[in-house]
Design a protein around this motif. Structure first.
Motif, mmCIF file in Angstrom:
data_model
loop_
_atom_site.group_PDB
_atom_site.id
_atom_site.type_symbol
_atom_site.label_atom_id
_atom_site.label_comp_id
_atom_site.label_asym_id
_atom_site.label_seq_id
_atom_site.Cartn_x
_atom_site.Cartn_y
_atom_site.Cartn_z
ATOM 1 N N UNK A 155 0.652 -1.306 0.065
ATOM 2 C CA UNK A 155 -0.025 -0.070 0.096
ATOM 3 C C UNK A 155 0.940 1.595 -0.117
ATOM 4 N N UNK A 156 0.437 2.496 -0.756
ATOM 5 C CA UNK A 156 1.136 3.695 -0.538
ATOM 6 C C UNK A 156 1.148 4.042 0.995
ATOM 7 N N UNK A 157 2.328 4.895 1.133
ATOM 8 C CA UNK A 157 2.390 5.566 2.510
ATOM 9 C C UNK A 157 1.204 6.229 2.837
ATOM 10 N N UNK A 158 0.625 7.086 1.981
ATOM 11 C CA UNK A 158 -0.582 7.895 2.176
ATOM 12 C C UNK A 158 -1.812 7.201 2.643
ATOM 13 N N UNK A 159 -1.795 5.818 2.390
ATOM 14 C CA UNK A 159 -3.048 5.129 2.788
ATOM 15 C C UNK A 159 -2.901 4.071 4.029
ATOM 16 N N UNK A 160 -1.802 3.996 4.253
ATOM 17 C CA UNK A 160 -1.434 3.044 5.402
ATOM 18 C C UNK A 160 -2.350 3.164 6.542
ATOM 19 N N UNK A 161 -2.727 4.392 7.103
ATOM 20 C CA UNK A 161 -3.499 4.574 8.253
ATOM 21 C C UNK A 161 -4.958 4.023 8.254
ATOM 22 N N UNK A 162 -5.246 4.042 6.795
ATOM 23 C CA UNK A 162 -6.671 3.453 6.483
ATOM 24 C C UNK A 162 -7.011 1.896 6.543
#
Length: 264
Positions: A190-197
């Motif tokens: 996953x891209x870093x920008x969406x890891x939190x989701x």
């Protein structure tokens, strides 16, 4: 009985099995009730779903002019990674693009002909998976806009298909796959920008069952441009396809904007 109207994709209800409705301007047909019956489909003409004119359909239910100019036919529809509303940048109509792009989107894995990755608005769950003929589906991430969903899909295309093999799907040639395990293994892609989701502990897998009496061994696609009149016994409905006894299949969504007569 005879019905006449302009085709749009069938509306569905997530039940066991899925319930299918073909909706015209002044009436509708509950297709599940027609299983086992003969249906005749006759091509009448065209009507653009955008401008309403009797112009030849170019793509996605639109005439050429509307497809090239309508905000609802922008490139970001098919390629979410091209979305720019989150940057306040207009493609064709910024107000429309903000309305559609700046809402929760799901990136998912679906099992139809093989495991595929895809994007849909949260409000389209599970309709999107039904339209693809998936028998199982599971969300990967829920993100706040279409752009983030798009870059996630692009990253995962290196590991999963983003297309459905419609022939295998209609013949019900489906591999045995553990979607929960597949999703758990995804996190490092996953891209870093969406890891939190990403929340792999959720086991919110969807099972989808279709009204099919028997699956064909071979399939032949009905093209209204080449065959203006067709008749056959309806033996199943899956995705947005009507399946007939002789193996003919009709993709309703591919002929949105076509005016037809139906007899049964």
């Amino acid at each position: 009985m005879q019905y006449q109207g302009v085709l749009t994709k069938m509306q569905t209800e997530y039940q066991n099995p899925v319930q299918y409705y073909l909706v015209f301007e002044n009436n509708f047909i509950h297709f599940n009730q027609l299983l086992g019956q003969n249906i005749a489909i006759n091509f009448v003409g065209y009507q653009c779903l955008e401008c309403g004119k009797k112009k030849k359909i170019f793509r996605q239910g639109f005439c050429y002019d509307c497809f090239m100019n309508s905000a609802s036919a922008g490139d970001w529809i098919m390629k979410p990674e091209l979305s720019t509303a989150h940057l306040d940048i207009e493609d064709r109509d910024l107000d429309y693009e903000k309305k559609v792009q700046l809402q929760p989107h799901i990136v998912y894995l679906a099992l139809s002909s093989e495991v595929k990755v895809g994007v849909t608005r949260f409000t389209q769950v599970p309709t999107r998976w039904i339209d693809q003929g998936a028998v199982q589906a599971i969300p990967i991430v829920e993100v706040p806009n279409r752009y983030l969903a798009g870059i996630t899909e692009v990253a995962l295309k290196n590991h999963f298909s983003d297309k459905t093999n419609w022939q295998k799907m209609l013949k019900n040639e489906i591999p045995q796959v553990d979607l929960i395990k597949e999703r758990f293994d995804i996190r490092y892609f996953l891209p870093e920008e969406v890891q939190e989701f990403f929340h792999p502990e959720k086991e919110d897998i969807y099972e989808i069952h279709y009204p099919v009496l028997h699956y064909p061994k071979k399939v032949m696609s009905l093209n209204l441009e080449k065959t203006h009149d067709f008749s056959g016994k309806l033996t199943g409905i899956k995705g947005q396809y009507l399946i007939f006894e002789d193996g003919t299949v009709f993709n309703v969504r591919s002929f949105e904007g076509y005016e037809v007569q139906l007899h049964f």
